[in-house]
Design an enzyme around this catalytic site. Structure first.
Site, PDB file in Angstrom:
ATOM      1  N   SER A  12       0.845  -1.203   0.000  1.00  0.00           N
ATOM      2  CA  SER A  12       0.000   0.000   0.000  1.00  0.00           C
ATOM      3  C   SER A  12       0.879   1.253   0.000  1.00  0.00           C
ATOM      4  CB  SER A  12      -0.882   0.028   1.249  1.00  0.00           C
ATOM      5  OG  SER A  12      -1.651  -1.146   1.339  1.00  0.00           O
ATOM      6  N   GLU A  30      -0.507  -3.217  14.571  1.00  0.00           N
ATOM      7  CA  GLU A  30      -1.463  -3.142  13.465  1.00  0.00           C
ATOM      8  C   GLU A  30      -2.847  -3.632  13.900  1.00  0.00           C
ATOM      9  OE1 GLU A  30      -1.485  -4.286   8.804  1.00  0.00           O
ATOM     10  OE2 GLU A  30      -0.554  -5.714  10.125  1.00  0.00           O
TER      11      GLU A  30
HETATM   12  C1  LIG Z   1      -6.178  -3.718   1.031  1.00  0.00           C
HETATM   13  C2  LIG Z   1      -4.933  -4.511   1.297  1.00  0.00           C
HETATM   14  C3  LIG Z   1      -3.773  -3.844   1.626  1.00  0.00           C
HETATM   15  C4  LIG Z   1      -2.595  -4.568   1.873  1.00  0.00           C
HETATM   16  N1  LIG Z   1      -1.454  -3.873   2.144  1.00  0.00           N
HETATM   17  C5  LIG Z   1      -0.288  -4.540   2.334  1.00  0.00           C
HETATM   18  C6  LIG Z   1       0.930  -3.830   2.551  1.00  0.00           C
HETATM   19  O1  LIG Z   1       0.956  -2.589   2.576  1.00  0.00           O
HETATM   20  N2  LIG Z   1       2.059  -4.532   2.697  1.00  0.00           N
HETATM   21  C7  LIG Z   1       2.083  -5.904   2.692  1.00  0.00           C
HETATM   22  O2  LIG Z   1       3.144  -6.473   2.868  1.00  0.00           O
HETATM   23  N3  LIG Z   1       0.934  -6.621   2.450  1.00  0.00           N
HETATM   24  C8  LIG Z   1      -0.237  -5.961   2.281  1.00  0.00           C
HETATM   25  N4  LIG Z   1      -1.407  -6.673   2.034  1.00  0.00           N
HETATM   26  C9  LIG Z   1      -1.321  -8.111   1.890  1.00  0.00           C
HETATM   27  C10 LIG Z   1      -1.985  -8.911   3.005  1.00  0.00           C
HETATM   28  O3  LIG Z   1      -1.215  -8.865   4.181  1.00  0.00           O
HETATM   29  C11 LIG Z   1      -2.145 -10.339   2.470  1.00  0.00           C
HETATM   30  O4  LIG Z   1      -3.049 -10.286   1.380  1.00  0.00           O
HETATM   31  C12 LIG Z   1      -2.675 -11.285   3.517  1.00  0.00           C
HETATM   32  O5  LIG Z   1      -1.720 -11.488   4.535  1.00  0.00           O
HETATM   33  C13 LIG Z   1      -3.080 -12.657   2.916  1.00  0.00           C
HETATM   34  O6  LIG Z   1      -2.039 -13.174   2.150  1.00  0.00           O
HETATM   35  P1  LIG Z   1      -2.306 -13.701   0.638  1.00  0.00           P
HETATM   36  O7  LIG Z   1      -3.051 -12.626  -0.084  1.00  0.00           O
HETATM   37  O8  LIG Z   1      -0.991 -14.152   0.101  1.00  0.00           O
HETATM   38  O9  LIG Z   1      -3.290 -14.928   0.799  1.00  0.00           O
HETATM   39  P2  LIG Z   1      -2.875 -16.423   1.201  1.00  0.00           P
HETATM   40  O10 LIG Z   1      -2.004 -16.395   2.404  1.00  0.00           O
HETATM   41  O11 LIG Z   1      -2.373 -17.118  -0.015  1.00  0.00           O
HETATM   42  O12 LIG Z   1      -4.269 -17.028   1.625  1.00  0.00           O
HETATM   43  C14 LIG Z   1      -5.221 -17.526   0.680  1.00  0.00           C
HETATM   44  C15 LIG Z   1      -6.396 -18.098   1.477  1.00  0.00           C
HETATM   45  O13 LIG Z   1      -5.953 -19.224   2.280  1.00  0.00           O
HETATM   46  C16 LIG Z   1      -6.288 -19.014   3.646  1.00  0.00           C
HETATM   47  N5  LIG Z   1      -5.230 -19.551   4.517  1.00  0.00           N
HETATM   48  C17 LIG Z   1      -3.896 -19.374   4.376  1.00  0.00           C
HETATM   49  N6  LIG Z   1      -3.223 -19.988   5.375  1.00  0.00           N
HETATM   50  C18 LIG Z   1      -4.164 -20.538   6.194  1.00  0.00           C
HETATM   51  C19 LIG Z   1      -4.103 -21.294   7.411  1.00  0.00           C
HETATM   52  N7  LIG Z   1      -2.936 -21.582   8.005  1.00  0.00           N
HETATM   53  N8  LIG Z   1      -5.279 -21.712   7.971  1.00  0.00           N
HETATM   54  C20 LIG Z   1      -6.469 -21.398   7.390  1.00  0.00           C
HETATM   55  N9  LIG Z   1      -6.584 -20.694   6.227  1.00  0.00           N
HETATM   56  C21 LIG Z   1      -5.455 -20.265   5.643  1.00  0.00           C
HETATM   57  C22 LIG Z   1      -6.369 -17.501   3.799  1.00  0.00           C
HETATM   58  O14 LIG Z   1      -7.169 -17.128   4.908  1.00  0.00           O
HETATM   59  C23 LIG Z   1      -6.992 -17.091   2.466  1.00  0.00           C
HETATM   60  O15 LIG Z   1      -8.380 -17.254   2.503  1.00  0.00           O
HETATM   61  C24 LIG Z   1      -2.593  -5.979   1.802  1.00  0.00           C
HETATM   62  C25 LIG Z   1      -3.771  -6.653   1.464  1.00  0.00           C
HETATM   63  C26 LIG Z   1      -4.929  -5.945   1.210  1.00  0.00           C
HETATM   64  C27 LIG Z   1      -6.183  -6.686   0.852  1.00  0.00           C
END
Ligand SMILES: Cc1cc2nc3c(=O)[nH]c(=O)nc-3n(C[C@H](O)[C@H](O)[C@H](O)COP(=O)(O)OP(=O)(O)OC[C@H]3O[C@@H](n4cnc5c(N)ncnc54)[C@H](O)[C@@H]3O)c2cc1C
Length: 378
Positions: free
Chosen positions: A156, A239
């Site tokens: 972000s 956070e």
């Molecule tokens: C609006 C927005 C702003 C953001 N800003 C930033 C930022 O500034 N900097 C930054 O670094 N990141 C940022 N993010 C990223 C955010 O931290 C990640 O999207 C989030 O941590 C999920 O990771 P992923 O998208 O890789 O999904 P994944 O980790 O791949 O997850 C996919 C799905 O699997 C599920 N899942 C995964 N592991 C498990 C488990 N152990 N048990 C049960 N379910 C599980 C998840 O809940 C999800 O439904 C942002 C995201 C959004 C939406």
């Protein structure tokens, strides 16, 4: 648990209210969501006003209760939220304050407070989100510099940031939580490429960041080499601790506006609509009480937010989505009118169950650390 306010806290509230009454009319009009340089200037301008009035460090130095009052009053008065200052004020700043050297604190903290420098968070990677510790961006030593190679995603405010709190792998052979370091990377460094990503709501809130042999001084590392995971946990507890507090107040305001709209357009005559709005009202009141409870617990444990933040984040992010679903029912066809803020707010509410740790991850934390259930295999 103590949910009452002391006379000093009430005095802080009264002084803040008075200042807001004078300061807010002097604010320039809000810029368009797509104009990032203007958004940065607006958010930093507000931070500078807070600094000049002595409120800039409330997120860091004040007690959790005073912070709560600050967030409640600023939101009620319709003041801007931290915006582009989010990472500096609520992630990187508190981390540097807690873990940085005196020199690092002197270099990075004052410009955050004065609204001069914007930070972004380079944690997530295409294959490391929920399982953040499996991140693969590498950094190796070359004299007194690290050379960084890899990529980050969902960063972000990357487009307008001066600094990035960056997690890198400094020991590929160590167990995954033990080979990570926390670096402050200048976004202007050679080899940094930012590619904006557009959200459903149409604006580029975040970006991909490519790091092609970027040189970062070793002196920009906060904490010891390979101790970045522990340093990061400081950031994440902040956070989830207080970052969404002001938004509960905002949701309550939106709910009142929605009830007023329902009375205007006749939807209020439907008992189902009244019941739905009433239930949401109870929900946001309960969330506010939960916030006070969390703050009271943090106060008792020396100011550090606990796992109660995960309970709050879990329930709040779903309640926010339910609020905007209810808005669609109340507004009917008007809910499709793109000129109305409702539509964009509804689309952006979808991200709340993902950002700052998904709902499933919060459920895991609640299950393991509060309910004492066995650890999952993920
Ligand atoms: C609006 C927005 C702003 C953001 N800003 C930033 C930022 O500034 N900097 C930054 O670094 N990141 C940022 N993010 C990223 C955010 O931290 C990640 O999207 C989030 O941590 C999920 O990771 P992923 O998208 O890789 O999904 P994944 O980790 O791949 O997850 C996919 C799905 O699997 C599920 N899942 C995964 N592991 C498990 C488990 N152990 N048990 C049960 N379910 C599980 C998840 O809940 C999800 O439904 C942002 C995201 C959004 C939406």
């Amino acid at each position: 648990m103590d949910l009452s306010y002391t006379p000093e806290e009430e005095e802080f509230r009264a002084r803040l209210r008075e200042w807001l009454g004078k300061a807010l009319p002097a604010l320039p009009p809000k810029p368009s969501p797509d104009d990032w340089p203007a958004r940065r200037a607006y958010d930093m301008g507000w931070q500078r006003m807070l600094y000049d009035a002595g409120y800039a460090d409330v997120h860091w130095d004040a007690s959790p209760t005073v912070r709560l009052i600050f967030l409640e009053e600023t939101e009620k008065a319709g003041a801007p939220y931290v915006g582009a200052g989010f990472v500096g004020l609520l992630h990187a700043g508190p981390t540097i304050a807690a873990e940085g050297t005196a020199e690092q604190r002197a270099r990075w903290l004052p410009p955050i407070l004065r609204g001069e420098e914007v930070w972004c968070q380079g944690f997530s990677e295409p294959d490391a989100g929920s399982d953040l510790a499996s991140l693969r961006t590498r950094a190796w030593r070359d004299g007194d510099e690290y050379v960084v190679r890899g990529s980050k995603i969902w960063t972000s405010h990357a487009e307008v940031a001066d600094w990035c709190e960056l997690l890198v792998r400094t020991d590929a052979a160590a167990p995954k939580h033990r080979g990570i370091s926390w670096l402050a990377m200048p976004m202007s460094a050679a080899g940094v490429t930012v590619r904006p990503l557009r959200t459903l709501a149409g604006s580029a809130e975040f970006a991909e960041v490519f790091l092609d042999d970027v040189r970062v001084p070793v002196g920009n590392r906060v904490g010891d080499e390979n101790d970045g995971w522990r340093v990061t946990m400081v950031t994440l507890s902040f956070e989830r601790g207080t970052a969404f507090v002001g938004e509960v107040v905002a949701c309550h305001r939106v709910l009142r506006e929605l009830a007023a709209e329902a009375r205007r357009n006749g939807r209020w005559d439907d008992a189902g609509v009244r019941r739905r709005l009433g239930r949401l009202n109870a929900e946001f009141r309960a969330l506010w009480r939960l916030t006070q409870w969390n703050v009271s617990e943090a106060e008792a444990s020396g100011g550090v937010p606990g796992v109660g933040g995960s309970v709050f984040k879990l329930r709040y992010s779903h309640a926010r989505q339910e609020l905007y679903d209810a808005a669609a029912e109340v507004l009917g066809a008007d809910a499709l009118d793109l000129d109305r803020a409702w539509v964009l707010d509804r689309l952006s509410s979808l991200s709340y169950t993902i950002a700052a740790g998904t709902s499933q991850i919060q459920q895991n934390i609640v299950a393991e650390r509060i309910l004492g259930l066995p650890k999952g295999r993920g």
